[in-house]
Design an enzyme around this catalytic site. Structure first.
Site, PDB file in Angstrom:
ATOM      1  N   TYR A   1       3.120   5.082   3.792  1.00  0.00           N
ATOM      2  CA  TYR A   1       2.490   3.834   3.128  1.00  0.00           C
ATOM      3  C   TYR A   1       3.071   2.500   3.571  1.00  0.00           C
ATOM      4  CZ  TYR A   1       1.340   0.748  -0.967  1.00  0.00           C
ATOM      5  OH  TYR A   1       0.960  -0.013  -1.869  1.00  0.00           O
TER       6      TYR A   1
ATOM      7  N   LYS B   1       0.800  -0.177   5.540  1.00  0.00           N
ATOM      8  CA  LYS B   1       0.862  -1.541   5.023  1.00  0.00           C
ATOM      9  C   LYS B   1       1.310  -2.601   6.127  1.00  0.00           C
ATOM     10  CE  LYS B   1      -1.131  -1.057   1.206  1.00  0.00           C
ATOM     11  NZ  LYS B   1      -2.657  -1.298   0.715  1.00  0.00           N
TER      12      LYS B   1
HETATM   13  P1  NAP Z   1      -4.864   2.041  -8.137  1.00  0.00           P
HETATM   14  O1  NAP Z   1      -4.667   1.718  -9.623  1.00  0.00           O
HETATM   15  O2  NAP Z   1      -4.235   3.432  -7.786  1.00  0.00           O
HETATM   16  O3  NAP Z   1      -6.344   1.899  -7.680  1.00  0.00           O
HETATM   17  C1  NAP Z   1      -6.740   2.225  -6.523  1.00  0.00           C
HETATM   18  C2  NAP Z   1      -8.117   2.609  -6.452  1.00  0.00           C
HETATM   19  O4  NAP Z   1      -8.383   2.939  -5.086  1.00  0.00           O
HETATM   20  C3  NAP Z   1      -8.503   3.985  -7.234  1.00  0.00           C
HETATM   21  O5  NAP Z   1      -9.544   3.432  -8.278  1.00  0.00           O
HETATM   22  C4  NAP Z   1      -8.708   4.903  -6.314  1.00  0.00           C
HETATM   23  O6  NAP Z   1      -9.804   5.916  -6.610  1.00  0.00           O
HETATM   24  C5  NAP Z   1      -9.520   4.153  -5.052  1.00  0.00           C
HETATM   25  N1  NAP Z   1      -9.451   4.916  -3.784  1.00  0.00           N
HETATM   26  C6  NAP Z   1      -8.569   5.605  -3.356  1.00  0.00           C
HETATM   27  N2  NAP Z   1      -8.719   6.193  -2.341  1.00  0.00           N
HETATM   28  C7  NAP Z   1     -10.152   5.828  -2.078  1.00  0.00           C
HETATM   29  C8  NAP Z   1     -11.060   6.207  -1.123  1.00  0.00           C
HETATM   30  N3  NAP Z   1     -10.570   6.942  -0.011  1.00  0.00           N
HETATM   31  N4  NAP Z   1     -12.165   5.427  -1.148  1.00  0.00           N
HETATM   32  C9  NAP Z   1     -12.446   4.549  -2.161  1.00  0.00           C
HETATM   33  N5  NAP Z   1     -11.540   4.382  -3.054  1.00  0.00           N
HETATM   34  C10 NAP Z   1     -10.378   4.984  -2.899  1.00  0.00           C
HETATM   35  O7  NAP Z   1      -4.092   1.134  -7.210  1.00  0.00           O
HETATM   36  P2  NAP Z   1      -3.561  -0.336  -7.451  1.00  0.00           P
HETATM   37  O8  NAP Z   1      -2.283  -0.552  -7.890  1.00  0.00           O
HETATM   38  O9  NAP Z   1      -4.619  -1.141  -8.109  1.00  0.00           O
HETATM   39  O10 NAP Z   1      -3.441  -0.943  -6.004  1.00  0.00           O
HETATM   40  C11 NAP Z   1      -4.496  -1.524  -5.267  1.00  0.00           C
HETATM   41  C12 NAP Z   1      -4.299  -1.872  -3.731  1.00  0.00           C
HETATM   42  O11 NAP Z   1      -2.980  -2.787  -3.882  1.00  0.00           O
HETATM   43  C13 NAP Z   1      -3.547  -0.663  -2.986  1.00  0.00           C
HETATM   44  O12 NAP Z   1      -4.156  -0.835  -1.630  1.00  0.00           O
HETATM   45  C14 NAP Z   1      -2.377  -0.665  -2.903  1.00  0.00           C
HETATM   46  O13 NAP Z   1      -1.581   0.088  -2.203  1.00  0.00           O
HETATM   47  C15 NAP Z   1      -1.981  -2.169  -3.081  1.00  0.00           C
HETATM   48  N6  NAP Z   1      -0.851  -2.438  -3.729  1.00  0.00           N
HETATM   49  C16 NAP Z   1      -0.426  -2.171  -5.130  1.00  0.00           C
HETATM   50  C17 NAP Z   1       0.927  -2.543  -5.399  1.00  0.00           C
HETATM   51  C18 NAP Z   1       1.413  -2.337  -6.943  1.00  0.00           C
HETATM   52  O14 NAP Z   1       2.289  -2.482  -7.266  1.00  0.00           O
HETATM   53  N7  NAP Z   1       0.232  -1.662  -7.626  1.00  0.00           N
HETATM   54  C19 NAP Z   1       1.626  -3.030  -4.739  1.00  0.00           C
HETATM   55  C20 NAP Z   1       1.534  -3.443  -3.283  1.00  0.00           C
HETATM   56  C21 NAP Z   1       0.146  -3.193  -2.958  1.00  0.00           C
HETATM   57  P3  NAP Z   1      -9.108   7.420  -7.467  1.00  0.00           P
HETATM   58  O15 NAP Z   1      -8.820   6.773  -8.661  1.00  0.00           O
HETATM   59  O16 NAP Z   1     -10.484   7.974  -7.519  1.00  0.00           O
HETATM   60  O17 NAP Z   1      -8.337   7.875  -6.437  1.00  0.00           O
END
Ligand code: NAP
Length: 253
Positions: free
Chosen positions: A154, A158
């Site tokens: 990851y 990133k």
């Molecule tokens: P999340 O709640 O897990 O949501 C991610 C979404 O992406 C889910 O709806 C998932 O669908 C979808 N997804 C996964 N694989 C995919 C694909 N191949 N094609 C299309 N959609 C896909 O994550 P989040 O926490 O909101 O994070 C959103 C972004 O912010 C990500 O890039 C994550 O790495 C980044 N981020 C998050 C955090 C944090 O603390 N939460 C911190 C830093 C960065 P499914 O549910 O069907 O798998």
């Protein structure tokens, strides 16, 4: 908002979490939004939330790692909402493990969604942006880009997104397209809830512990990130490009 500043935005991974909040925020900013996620029916909640407020949205099922699906999703967006000129590469997954236990599948899956996905989506949307001589791409990086135990796959993806962001900023700048990254710290979403479950911790305890390490003494919310994306996707950020904005409640997480 004046008619000519209304755009069509594409947000990936927008069924929930940061993507859903970002889609809603961009709709509130006056843009029509293609709510993209793996499972089209799962996008219904985000679309309904936007429509309830009088916005325009379209649910689009797309696996961002699949070039044919990406091309179809962008073509459908252009046909049904208009040419997209805002793209938020937000779709993401984690497959955490220490290096000695990290499988090739876990490496490939994470690199594919974040890096190949952002590449395919950006390549598919850029022609609409360059034609319009205006565009905004915002990539979701993470404080994990700076290193995080158990996240070699990851953090590499990133960090890779930051290089991708800077290079696209150079290539697309002459066409009026800015490209930036937002790097969130700890945001309370299903992704971090799953991390708690994997560690055998109560999510509330994990959040409370994380908050103690963050200068503003709280974890982030999806709206914290949506606000930053909204700024970078807007007119006011037209001279900001190739930047990584850490949104982490303190200096770089
Ligand atoms: P999340 O709640 O897990 O949501 C991610 C979404 O992406 C889910 O709806 C998932 O669908 C979808 N997804 C996964 N694989 C995919 C694909 N191949 N094609 C299309 N959609 C896909 O994550 P989040 O926490 O909101 O994070 C959103 C972004 O912010 C990500 O890039 C994550 O790495 C980044 N981020 C998050 C955090 C944090 O603390 N939460 C911190 C830093 C960065 P499914 O549910 O069907 O798998």
């Amino acid at each position: 908002m004046p008619e000519n500043s209304r755009k069509v935005a594409v947000v990936t991974g927008a069924a929930r979490g940061i993507g859903a909040a970002t889609a809603l925020r961009l709709a509130r900013d006056g843009h029509a939004v293609a709510v993209c996620d793996l499972d089209e029916p799962a996008c219904a909640g985000t679309v309904e939330a936007i429509e309830k407020e009088g916005g325009r949205a379209l649910a689009v099922g797309v696996d961002v790692t699949d070039a044919a699906q990406v091309a179809a999703a962008v073509a459908r967006t252009a046909e049904e909402l208009g040419a997209p000129t805002i793209l938020v590469n937000n779709a993401g997954i984690t497959r955490d493990n220490l290096l000695f236990k990290l499988t090739e599948d876990d490496w490939d899956a994470v690199v594919a969604v974040h890096l190949r996905g952002a590449f395919l989506m950006s390549r598919a949307v850029q022609s609409h942006m360059t034609e319009a001589r205006w565009g905004r791409i915002v990539n979701l990086s993470s404080t994990s880009a700076l290193g995080n135990r158990g996240q070699a796959n990851y953090s590499a993806a990133k960090a890779g997104l930051q290089g991708f962001t800077k290079t696209l900023a150079i290539e697309l700048g002459p066409f009026g397209v800015t490209v930036n990254a937002v790097a969130p710290g700890f945001i309370a979403t299903d992704m971090t809830a799953a991390t708690a479950a994997r560690m055998g911790l109560d999510f509330e305890d994990l959040k409370a512990g994380a908050a103690q390490q963050i200068p503003v003494r709280r974890v982030g919310t999806p709206d914290d990130i949506a606000g930053a994306v909204s700024y970078l996707a807007g007119e006011d950020a037209g001279f900001v490009s190739g930047q990584v904005l850490y949104v982490a409640g303190g200096p770089q997480g």
